[in-house]
Scaffold this motif. Structure first.
Motif, short mmCIF file in Angstrom:
data_model
loop_
_atom_site.label_atom_id
_atom_site.label_comp_id
_atom_site.label_asym_id
_atom_site.label_seq_id
_atom_site.Cartn_x
_atom_site.Cartn_y
_atom_site.Cartn_z
N ILE A 35 -16.06 -11.94 13.49
CA ILE A 35 -15.96 -10.58 14.11
C ILE A 35 -17.24 -10.32 12.94
O ILE A 35 -17.94 -9.50 13.13
CB ILE A 35 -14.69 -9.78 13.29
CG1 ILE A 35 -13.59 -10.00 14.81
CG2 ILE A 35 -15.03 -8.85 13.42
CD1 ILE A 35 -12.32 -10.02 15.05
N TRP A 36 -17.23 -11.27 11.05
CA TRP A 36 -18.10 -10.48 11.10
C TRP A 36 -19.36 -11.01 11.06
O TRP A 36 -20.41 -10.04 11.03
CB TRP A 36 -17.79 -11.56 9.34
CG TRP A 36 -18.89 -10.84 7.90
CD1 TRP A 36 -20.24 -11.22 8.73
CD2 TRP A 36 -18.61 -11.15 7.26
NE1 TRP A 36 -20.72 -10.55 7.01
CE2 TRP A 36 -19.82 -10.81 6.49
CE3 TRP A 36 -17.51 -10.56 6.65
CZ2 TRP A 36 -19.75 -10.47 5.41
CZ3 TRP A 36 -17.47 -10.55 4.50
CH2 TRP A 36 -18.50 -10.56 4.35
N ARG A 37 -19.14 -12.38 11.96
CA ARG A 37 -20.99 -12.97 12.27
C ARG A 37 -21.84 -11.87 13.15
O ARG A 37 -22.47 -11.74 12.95
CB ARG A 37 -20.76 -14.12 12.67
CG ARG A 37 -21.17 -14.82 11.67
CD ARG A 37 -20.83 -17.07 11.84
NE ARG A 37 -20.02 -17.15 12.46
CZ ARG A 37 -18.74 -17.36 12.03
NH1 ARG A 37 -18.55 -17.85 10.71
NH2 ARG A 37 -18.02 -18.37 13.25
N GLN A 38 -20.88 -11.55 14.65
CA GLN A 38 -21.14 -10.69 15.13
C GLN A 38 -21.26 -9.38 14.96
O GLN A 38 -22.65 -9.20 15.70
CB GLN A 38 -19.93 -10.70 15.88
CG GLN A 38 -20.10 -9.88 17.63
CD GLN A 38 -21.09 -10.37 18.28
OE1 GLN A 38 -20.95 -11.90 18.23
NE2 GLN A 38 -21.54 -9.92 19.58
N ILE A 39 -20.95 -8.41 14.25
CA ILE A 39 -21.14 -7.50 13.20
C ILE A 39 -23.00 -7.51 12.90
O ILE A 39 -23.63 -6.69 13.21
CB ILE A 39 -20.06 -7.25 13.10
CG1 ILE A 39 -18.55 -6.38 13.58
CG2 ILE A 39 -20.64 -5.70 11.56
CD1 ILE A 39 -17.95 -5.48 12.69
N GLU A 40 -22.84 -8.20 11.93
CA GLU A 40 -23.93 -8.90 11.64
C GLU A 40 -24.86 -9.22 12.42
O GLU A 40 -26.61 -8.34 12.24
CB GLU A 40 -23.93 -10.03 10.13
CG GLU A 40 -23.47 -9.73 8.98
CD GLU A 40 -23.45 -10.01 7.85
OE1 GLU A 40 -23.26 -11.39 8.31
OE2 GLU A 40 -23.04 -9.91 7.02
N GLY A 41 -24.86 -9.73 13.56
CA GLY A 41 -25.86 -10.21 14.48
C GLY A 41 -26.33 -8.40 15.44
O GLY A 41 -27.26 -8.80 15.77
N THR A 42 -25.73 -7.76 15.58
CA THR A 42 -25.56 -6.95 16.96
C THR A 42 -26.33 -5.55 15.32
O THR A 42 -27.28 -5.08 15.85
CB THR A 42 -24.52 -6.13 17.91
OG1 THR A 42 -23.47 -5.87 16.36
CG2 THR A 42 -23.84 -7.44 18.27
N HIS A 43 -25.64 -5.39 14.19
CA HIS A 43 -26.59 -4.58 13.24
C HIS A 43 -26.75 -4.73 12.60
O HIS A 43 -26.13 -5.78 11.36
CB HIS A 43 -24.87 -3.69 13.26
CG HIS A 43 -23.61 -2.99 14.25
ND1 HIS A 43 -24.54 -2.03 15.41
CD2 HIS A 43 -22.61 -3.22 14.99
CE1 HIS A 43 -23.78 -1.59 15.91
NE2 HIS A 43 -23.10 -2.97 15.74
N VAL A 44 -28.15 -4.68 12.16
CA VAL A 44 -29.10 -5.09 11.09
C VAL A 44 -28.93 -4.40 9.86
O VAL A 44 -28.52 -4.96 8.54
CB VAL A 44 -30.73 -4.84 11.40
CG1 VAL A 44 -31.28 -5.27 10.50
CG2 VAL A 44 -30.41 -5.46 12.56
N THR A 45 -28.59 -2.61 9.95
CA THR A 45 -28.35 -2.39 8.18
C THR A 45 -26.90 -1.85 8.68
O THR A 45 -25.88 -0.84 9.07
CB THR A 45 -29.64 -0.57 8.00
OG1 THR A 45 -28.59 -0.23 9.45
CG2 THR A 45 -30.26 -0.56 8.75
N LEU A 46 -26.30 -2.52 7.02
CA LEU A 46 -24.41 -2.64 7.14
C LEU A 46 -24.56 -1.84 5.71
O LEU A 46 -25.39 -2.27 4.79
CB LEU A 46 -24.07 -3.55 7.38
CG LEU A 46 -23.55 -4.07 8.86
CD1 LEU A 46 -23.44 -5.78 8.93
CD2 LEU A 46 -22.66 -3.55 9.15
#
Length: 181
Positions: A35-46
Motif C-alpha cells: 500500500i505504501w509503494r502504491q501511494i508513493e507511486g501515485t502521489h509524488v508529494t507526501l
C-alpha cells in the motif's frame, strides 16, 4: 508555499488507502508495504511523517470496520459476509420489563399486599421489661458465666485471687544455702 499547495491537492489518507487497495486488487489483500509503494507511486508529494500517518489511518480504518485484516494483509470487507463477533462470550438477551406509564419504580422493598377493607393494626409500644434487641426478653451477646438468678441474688465469685491474663509465670523453688564452711 509548496507545502500548502501539496496539502491542498493531496486527498485524505483513507481515500488514498482505499484507492491503493483497489488499484492493487490482490485476492488475499495487500500488506502495508505494498500500500505504501502504491501511494508513493501515485502521489509524488507526501508529508514528512507519511509512514506514521499511514499506519495510524490503517489501524483506524481496521477498527472502524472499513478494512479487514487477514494474515497481515488489508482488504475491503465483503458486504455479504456476516458481521464478526467480538472476543468473549456474547451477552445474554435482556428480558423486557414493563414500565408503568405514570412514574418510574420507587426504590426499596415493595410494600406487602393487604386486604383493602381490613382494619389497620398499629404496632404496640415497647414495655420496660423488653430489651432493645427486638423484645424477646433475652439480652444480646454471650450469656454470663455465673448468671444472676432469683435464688442467688449475689453473683458467685471464685475463691482466691483473680487470675490474670496470659500464661502464669514459672514458680521458682527456693534453693537451700549450704551450712558450714
Amino acid at each position: 508555499m509548496a507545502t500548502e499547495e501539496a496539502s491542498l491537492t493531496l486527498p485524505s489518507y483513507p481515500d488514498m488507502i482505499m484507492e491503493a487497495i483497489g488499484a492493487l486488487n490482490e485476492e488475499e489483500g495487500s500488506n502495508k508495504s505494498a500500500i505504501w509503494r502504491q501511494i508513493e507511486g501515485t502521489h509524488v508529494t507526501l508529508p514528512p511523517g507519511h509512514g506514521t500517518l499511514l499506519a495510524h489511518h490503517l489501524n483506524q480504518m481496521k477498527q472502524a470496520g472499513q478494512l479487514v485484516m487477514l494474515k497481515n494483509n488489508y482488504m475491503k470487507p465483503n458486504p455479504n459476509a456476516p458481521p464478526r463477533r467480538g472476543r468473549g462470550r456474547p451477552p445474554k438477551p435482556k428480558a423486557s420489563v414493563p414500565v408503568p406509564d405514570g412514574y418510574p419504580r420507587p426504590r426499596g422493598r415493595p410494600p406487602k399486599e393487604r386486604v383493602p377493607y381490613a382494619p389497620i393494626t398499629v404496632p404496640m409500644k415497647k414495655t420496660t421489661t423488653e430489651s432493645s434487641s427486638g423484645g424477646s426478653g433475652k439480652k444480646r451477646g454471650r450469656p454470663r458465666k455465673y448468671p444472676m438468678t432469683e435464688e442467688t441474688p449475689v453473683a458467685v465469685k471464685p475463691i482466691g485471687t483473680p487470675r490474670g491474663r496470659g500464661r502464669p509465670p514459672k514458680v521458682k523453688t527456693p534453693v537451700a544455702a549450704t551450712v558450714g564452711a
